[in-house]
Design an enzyme around this catalytic site. Structure first.
Site, short mmCIF file in Angstrom:
data_model
loop_
_atom_site.label_atom_id
_atom_site.label_comp_id
_atom_site.label_asym_id
_atom_site.label_seq_id
_atom_site.Cartn_x
_atom_site.Cartn_y
_atom_site.Cartn_z
N HIS A 144 8.51 -2.60 2.48
CA HIS A 144 7.63 -1.88 1.78
C HIS A 144 7.83 -0.35 2.12
O HIS A 144 7.73 0.54 1.17
CB HIS A 144 6.29 -2.11 2.28
CG HIS A 144 5.00 -1.76 1.33
ND1 HIS A 144 3.66 -1.96 1.40
CD2 HIS A 144 4.83 -1.08 0.21
CE1 HIS A 144 2.92 -1.52 0.49
NE2 HIS A 144 3.80 -0.91 -0.38
N HIS A 167 6.75 -11.39 8.41
CA HIS A 167 5.64 -10.66 8.15
C HIS A 167 5.82 -9.20 8.50
O HIS A 167 5.72 -8.20 7.63
CB HIS A 167 4.44 -11.16 8.97
CG HIS A 167 3.26 -10.43 8.83
ND1 HIS A 167 2.34 -10.91 8.08
CD2 HIS A 167 2.90 -9.26 9.16
CE1 HIS A 167 0.99 -9.82 7.92
NE2 HIS A 167 1.52 -8.83 8.50
N GLU A 168 6.28 -8.95 9.63
CA GLU A 168 6.59 -7.54 9.86
C GLU A 168 7.72 -6.87 9.19
O GLU A 168 7.78 -5.64 8.75
CB GLU A 168 6.90 -7.16 11.31
CG GLU A 168 5.70 -7.66 12.33
CD GLU A 168 4.37 -7.14 11.87
OE1 GLU A 168 4.35 -5.84 11.22
OE2 GLU A 168 3.43 -7.53 12.04
N HIS A 224 6.40 -5.77 5.53
CA HIS A 224 5.81 -4.46 5.86
C HIS A 224 7.18 -3.33 5.80
O HIS A 224 7.20 -2.38 5.29
CB HIS A 224 5.08 -4.04 7.21
CG HIS A 224 3.97 -4.80 6.93
ND1 HIS A 224 2.94 -4.68 6.04
CD2 HIS A 224 2.98 -5.63 8.20
CE1 HIS A 224 1.63 -5.18 6.44
NE2 HIS A 224 1.94 -5.69 7.52
#
Ligand SMILES: [Zn+2]
Length: 699
Positions: free
Chosen positions: A491, A484-485, A488
């Site tokens: 991105h 998940h991190e 990010h």
């Protein structure tokens, strides 16, 4: 020599890739840099507002944005380092400095927002500007709306009213939270008869024994007395509700937790909630919107209340039939155990769910740890990024870090060019906040000379630590957190925009979790697990049979869980779509507002609203739906990969080009449609959750 020392924030960093020189920064450097940063900021604003030339996009909007040649970015430079350290590696001195600095920064931000001459120029540009690129348009709109939404268009009386409303709302939010905290602490369940611990696992018993000792002090424990204390905090409450066989005690715990803030005492939150709903409505109406939801949603991917209600209603239609079946199955299970007359109550759900889950899948989170040794997981995650996007990671020990546990990597693009710096901070320690997050020490942007300044991103987590005997072995949940991190951070790392304020994860609220949740999809893909999930001792791969059980067990009670989230979304929207003064009684209003998504009997005294911090005290007012919204998006996006292959490079390139590299430069729906070829639907999520649409739900 010493007095010649230069504050490192005032000079070029002179480190690899201009990374933060953590080893050179001293505590006193922060305050000095903050003060000088504010001074330079004000100087810059004065220069802008005193410019005799007509306001233009270039001399008003982007001056500050692009003037980052180590002078005017000072405030941002120091803020970034300071606030990141405050979360990841703080101490008493840093905390104390934050207390001192925060009000000064708030004051400065207010001064800027209330600067009428500055706003006059921005407004002028907003009305008369040259032809702008979509990205420039977005920057202009963000700048303008930032002022307007703070009341810049109001007359003096309106501004004063807005200030009063906002202040009261923030004061009441705080009181709401404080009341809730007090209520939470006010109740404890004390057990001194060991037989009443029946069913509870050792970890829960040990924690409760510890809590009891702390509450009683040395005296009592010295007498050889034994006791256990349970509280309403999640780590104590949740195992109790799941494992305790003592139904009456479960009922007491449940009722205590679900009536918080409704009692006839000074911690009652009922009137506060009512007032908060009205304050937010008044703020929105003062700014020209019909409801608070309208005010919020105009800057969300969902666009408006219609978009939100469509999502919530579609989900109800699709999941309700399955949720009814799940409830039946649970009831049957309970009746088999307790007799035919057994009536399920809310304090029974977790207990029998757990029993049913064990019976159906025989799965336990601990079983997977040996297959998820951290160093292998890191290889797996980096390997995934390499297969999808061709990027590579190389640890560089010359890059300064803020703690010896932190690793710093240089990241290179497919063609070998430098892409970003990636910091990883894996384990808990004193001075680090709980949870996991991605952050940046340098955002990406293109400077005036046309140079693409690459980002420095960081993931901070609290994953299981190694011990003397074992390396760090993660749970599947922790692997997901990392993915998940990492999502990010992709991105951030792929960002390729002109303005830093639109770069990377600077996107609208209900769009920001797409890249992160998207990556979580890989955690249960066999093809991916096979690349790194090997037993840390035997080297054996994670057995397929176990993976299959994990996959099947993930959809256990999935429809009930979905309806629960939807019910919270409905409640949130019911409050924030009020057009007139809200005068209803909270408890009956709540029961009515979410009725469509509730299957069981509603108890007359329980109340969610009075403890619903997300929408009362937090930033989720008119935004709770975004949890489900993000899930719909990530499932929909991943379905494209499922179709073309989960490692398909062409699909990955399109995801990178259309979404990951574009930040907030355009409306998120525009970006998404470019990748997907159309708007997202809930179909992929239904498929992932194993939900079949019935005829009735197919409209
Ligand atoms: Zn996230």
């Amino acid at each position: 020599m010493n007095d010649k020392r230069i504050n490192p924030f005032f000079a070029p960093y002179a480190t690899p890739h201009d990374t933060v020189p953590f080893d050179k920064i001293r505590l006193e450097d922060f305050e000095e840099a903050f003060m000088e940063g504010i001074r330079r900021d004000n100087e810059q604003i004065d220069k802008t507002i005193n410019n005799p030339a007509k306001p233009t996009f270039d001399n008003t909007i982007i001056d500050k944005e692009e003037d980052k040649e180590n002078y005017y970015d000072l405030l941002e430079r120091v803020s970034t380092v300071f606030f990141n350290l405050l979360s990841a590696e703080t101490n008493d001195e840093l905390d104390a400095l934050a207390q001192k600095i925060q009000p000064i920064l708030t004051q400065h931000a207010n001064d800027v927002r209330l600067n009428e001459r500055l706003f006059w120029r921005i407004k002028y540009v907003h009305q008369h500007h040259r032809k702008l690129t979509p990205e420039e348009k977005m920057l202009l709109e963000n700048t303008y709306q930032g002022f307007v939404r703070s009341g810049a268009l109001l007359d003096a009386e309106g501004k004063e009213k807005l200030r009063r409303l906002t202040e009261e709302a923030s004061m009441l939010s705080l009181q709401f939270s404080q009341n809730l905290l007090k209520e939470n602490k006010a109740f404890t369940l004390e057990i001194t008869d060991e037989s009443q611990l029946d069913g509870l696992p050792d970890t829960a018993r040990e924690a409760a024994a510890q809590a009891w000792k702390e509450a009683k002090g040395e005296q009592q424990t010295a007498d050889g007395q034994k006791g256990w204390l349970f509280t309403l905090d999640f780590p104590s409450y949740s195992p109790f509700m799941t494992y305790s066989t003592q139904r009456e005690l479960r009922r007491q715990m449940y009722m205590a937790r679900n009536t918080e803030g409704t009692h006839d005492n000074s911690e009652n939150n009922l009137e506060i909630c009512k007032r908060l709903v009205n304050l937010r409505r008044e703020i929105a109406q003062l700014l020209g919107y019909k409801t608070y939801a309208d005010y919020v949603l105009v800057r969300r991917m969902a666009s408006n209340t219609r978009g939100v209600y469509k999502l919530l209603n579609d989900l109800i239609d699709a999941y309700k039939p399955t949720a009814i079946c799940e409830r039946e199955e649970l009831k049957k299970m309970a009746q088999r155990m307790e007799g035919k007359d057994f009536e399920m109550m809310p304090w029974d759900s977790s207990f029998y769910s757990h029993k049913l889950q064990l019976k159906k899948y025989n799965i336990d989170g601990e079983m997977l740890r040996p297959y998820f040794e951290l160093s292998r997981v890191i290889d797996g995650v980096f390997g995934l990024a390499n297969r999808l996007y061709g990027i590579t990671f190389r640890e560089n020990k010359d890059i300064p870090v803020y703690h010896p546990d932190v690793k710093a990597y240089e990241v290179f693009d497919r063609d070998g060019s430098y892409l970003a710096v990636f910091y990883a901070d894996f384990h808990p320690r004193k001075g680090k906040q709980a949870g996991a997050w991605m952050t940046e020490y340098q955002g990406q942007f293109i400077d005036r000379k046309g140079e693409n300044v690459r980002p420095h991103v960081s993931v901070v987590m609290n994953l299981s630590k190694p011990t003397d005997e074992k390396p760090a072995l993660l749970t599947l949940g922790e692997v997901e957190t990392f993915l998940h991190e990492f999502g990010h951070s992709l991105h951030g790392m792929f960002a390729n925009t002109r303005f830093e304020s639109l770069s990377g994860t600077n996107v609208w609220w209900d769009f920001v979790e797409l890249p992160s949740q998207f990556m979580e999809n890989y955690s249960i893909e066999k093809e991916f697990l096979r690349t790194f999930a090997f037993h840390y001792q035997t080297g054996e791969p994670l057995p397929d049979e176990l993976i299959n059980r994990i996959v099947r067990s993930r959809n256990f009670m999935v429809a009930s869980a979905c309806l629960r989230q939807v019910s919270f979304g409905l409640l949130d929207m019911a409050y924030y779509t009020q057009r007139q003064e809200f005068t209803d009684d909270i408890i009956p209003f709540e029961k009515k507002a979410w009725k469509k998504a509730i299957l069981g009997k509603q108890l007359p005294d329980t109340c969610m609203t009075t403890q619903f911090s997300h929408i009362m005290a937090g930033g989720y007012a008119a935004g709770y739906y975004s949890y489900k919204w993000a899930e719909v998006l990530d499932a929909d996006a991943f379905s494209v990969f499922k179709k073309h292959g989960i490692f398909d490079q062409a699909t990955a390139q399109s995801f990178r080009d259309n979404i990951l590299s574009r930040g907030g430069t355009e409306h998120p729906m525009t970006l998404y449609k470019r990748f997907r070829g159309g708007e997202p639907t809930i179909d992929a999520l239904l498929k992932r959750n194993g939900i079949k649409r019935t005829k009735a739900s197919k409209k």
